[in-house]
Design an enzyme around this catalytic site. Structure first.
Site, PDB file in Angstrom:
ATOM      1  N   GLU A 128      21.136  24.599  23.667  1.00  0.00           N
ATOM      2  CA  GLU A 128      19.534  24.980  23.179  1.00  0.00           C
ATOM      3  C   GLU A 128      18.542  23.571  22.359  1.00  0.00           C
ATOM      4  O   GLU A 128      18.277  24.448  21.429  1.00  0.00           O
ATOM      5  CB  GLU A 128      19.898  25.804  21.889  1.00  0.00           C
ATOM      6  N   ASN A 170      23.177  24.669  28.408  1.00  0.00           N
ATOM      7  CA  ASN A 170      23.713  26.106  27.822  1.00  0.00           C
ATOM      8  C   ASN A 170      22.586  26.216  27.235  1.00  0.00           C
ATOM      9  O   ASN A 170      21.676  25.983  26.420  1.00  0.00           O
ATOM     10  CB  ASN A 170      24.536  26.722  27.784  1.00  0.00           C
ATOM     11  N   HIS A 207      20.924  36.844  26.912  1.00  0.00           N
ATOM     12  CA  HIS A 207      21.302  37.670  25.468  1.00  0.00           C
ATOM     13  C   HIS A 207      19.680  38.825  25.930  1.00  0.00           C
ATOM     14  O   HIS A 207      18.145  37.980  25.493  1.00  0.00           O
ATOM     15  CB  HIS A 207      20.857  36.824  24.611  1.00  0.00           C
ATOM     16  N   GLU A 235      26.414  34.047  28.662  1.00  0.00           N
ATOM     17  CA  GLU A 235      26.563  35.048  27.282  1.00  0.00           C
ATOM     18  C   GLU A 235      25.876  36.082  27.227  1.00  0.00           C
ATOM     19  O   GLU A 235      25.693  37.135  26.165  1.00  0.00           O
ATOM     20  CB  GLU A 235      26.451  33.712  25.909  1.00  0.00           C
ATOM     21  N   ASP A 237      24.853  39.873  27.083  1.00  0.00           N
ATOM     22  CA  ASP A 237      24.707  41.104  26.895  1.00  0.00           C
ATOM     23  C   ASP A 237      23.270  41.707  26.743  1.00  0.00           C
ATOM     24  O   ASP A 237      22.525  41.046  26.666  1.00  0.00           O
ATOM     25  CB  ASP A 237      25.269  41.123  25.267  1.00  0.00           C
TER      26      ASP A 237
HETATM   27  C1  XIL Z   1      27.175  32.875  17.696  1.00  0.00           C
HETATM   28  C2  XIL Z   1      28.965  34.071  17.418  1.00  0.00           C
HETATM   29  O1  XIL Z   1      28.967  35.170  18.438  1.00  0.00           O
HETATM   30  C3  XIL Z   1      29.007  33.846  16.391  1.00  0.00           C
HETATM   31  O2  XIL Z   1      30.167  34.777  15.529  1.00  0.00           O
HETATM   32  C4  XIL Z   1      28.157  33.358  15.172  1.00  0.00           C
HETATM   33  O3  XIL Z   1      28.184  33.718  14.122  1.00  0.00           O
HETATM   34  C5  XIL Z   1      26.886  32.864  15.895  1.00  0.00           C
HETATM   35  O4  XIL Z   1      26.755  32.386  17.225  1.00  0.00           O
HETATM   36  N1  XIL Z   1      23.990  31.932  21.443  1.00  0.00           N
HETATM   37  C6  XIL Z   1      25.125  30.488  21.444  1.00  0.00           C
HETATM   38  C7  XIL Z   1      25.805  31.079  20.584  1.00  0.00           C
HETATM   39  O5  XIL Z   1      25.257  29.336  22.534  1.00  0.00           O
HETATM   40  O6  XIL Z   1      27.412  30.506  20.625  1.00  0.00           O
HETATM   41  C8  XIL Z   1      26.354  32.187  19.816  1.00  0.00           C
HETATM   42  O7  XIL Z   1      27.465  33.039  19.236  1.00  0.00           O
HETATM   43  C9  XIL Z   1      25.195  33.014  20.308  1.00  0.00           C
HETATM   44  C10 XIL Z   1      24.275  32.362  20.635  1.00  0.00           C
END
Ligand code: XIL
Length: 299
Positions: A128, A170, A207, A235, A237
């Site tokens: 990020e 990422n 996401h 990641e 969802d």
């Molecule tokens: C999130 C986790 O799922 C949570 O448990 C934590 O509180 C915050 O981080 N981008 C990422 C992940 O790269 O590491 C994040 O994970 C979600 C967004």
């Protein structure tokens, strides 16, 4: 019976999930994990605040629990993550001197990668780093104190620390091809490949809201792959988990030969960081949702 993992394997891909060490003792959770998934990303346990809470003091205990679970169940691992502005201890974010921060960053990368050497398929070396709605980097201690070169430095240090691990960048909001953020990252990856800066893969967090991936997601994946990197969905969802949105995401990956795997960000809705959105493939009782069947059919 078909599972996410077994369906992904014939085309040379994996199907993974984020795992929390604290849930491994929940047998409903670990039963689904070991039946369905052949790649694991520790959800929080490899982040800087967990692994080096004070300078030079490393704690790999919770991450090691996940690594040992993965090893004994034949699952591979994604390392997440080495350099990120978030979940970063204040002892790091408060550093103002470039030589100090450079040495702290490189020591964090080297020590962490050395600890897990030989056990990690891919590392999210930098997470990020780009700003939303822009082609530029976001403001962070790394960007402010070291300048934009911190990303190249992190990847070069990572390659030296574990030459066998794939090294990934990422991010989120890089799925829509025409977005400025996507274009900024694309220019960076193209530059890295042209100058021989070691980068092997780009992770698309994915996401998504209820409508799922943007129509251009497949184009984005193939354009990055054409630069000579693998791409992964890291990641995934999707709010309310519409079956079609999940199927479209899977198909976007399968259409690109260098899209080598898909990871969902948790197992059951109750495990999700967005649990109010019910965004995952299993309900809170551990039952597969309609989106699960759609993913199995798409794979
Ligand atoms: C999130 C986790 O799922 C949570 O448990 C934590 O509180 C915050 O981080 N981008 C990422 C992940 O790269 O590491 C994040 O994970 C979600 C967004």
């Amino acid at each position: 019976a078909a599972t996410l993992g077994t369906q992904a394997v014939p085309s040379g891909r994996y199907f993974g999930t984020a795992v929390a060490a604290g849930r491994l003792g929940d047998s409903a959770y670990s039963t689904i994990l070991d039946r369905e998934f052949n790649m694991i990303t520790p959800e929080n346990e490899m982040k800087w605040d967990a692994t080096e809470p004070s300078r030079g003091s490393f704690n790999f205990g919770p991450a090691d629990q996940i690594v040992s679970h993965a090893t004994s169940h034949g699952q591979q691992l994604r390392g997440h993550t080495l350099v990120w502005h978030s979940q970063l201890p204040t002892w790091v974010s408060g550093i103002t001197d470039a030589a100090t921060l450079r040495s702290v960053m490189n020591n964090h990368i080297t020590t962490t990668m050395a600890h897990f050497k030989g056990k990690i398929h891919s590392w999210d070396v930098v997470n990020e780093a780009f700003a939303d709605g822009s082609t530029q980097l976001r403001s962070s201690v790394f960007q402010k104190v070291l300048g934009e070169g911190f990303i190249e430095e992190a990847f070069r240090t990572a390659r030296a620390a574990d030459p066998a691990a794939k090294l990934c960048y990422n991010d989120y909001n890089i799925e829509n091809w025409t977005d400025a953020k996507t274009q900024g990252l694309y220019a960076m990856v193209r530059d890295f490949k042209s100058r021989g800066v070691p980068i092997d893969c780009v992770g698309f967090q994915s996401h998504f809201g209820t409508s799922g991936p943007p129509a251009s997601f497949g184009t984005t994946l193939s354009n990055f792959a054409a630069l000579g990197v693998d791409v992964q969905i890291t990641e995934l969802d999707i709010a309310t988990a519409p079956p079609t949105a999940y199927a479209n995401t899977v198909k976007a990956c399968l259409n690109v030969s260098r899209c080598t795997g898909i990871t969902v960000w948790g197992i059951r809705d109750s495990d999700s960081w967005r649990s109010a959105d019910n965004p995952l493939l299993f309900d809170s009782g551990g039952n597969p949702k309609p989106a699960y069947d759609a993913v199995i059919s798409a794979l």
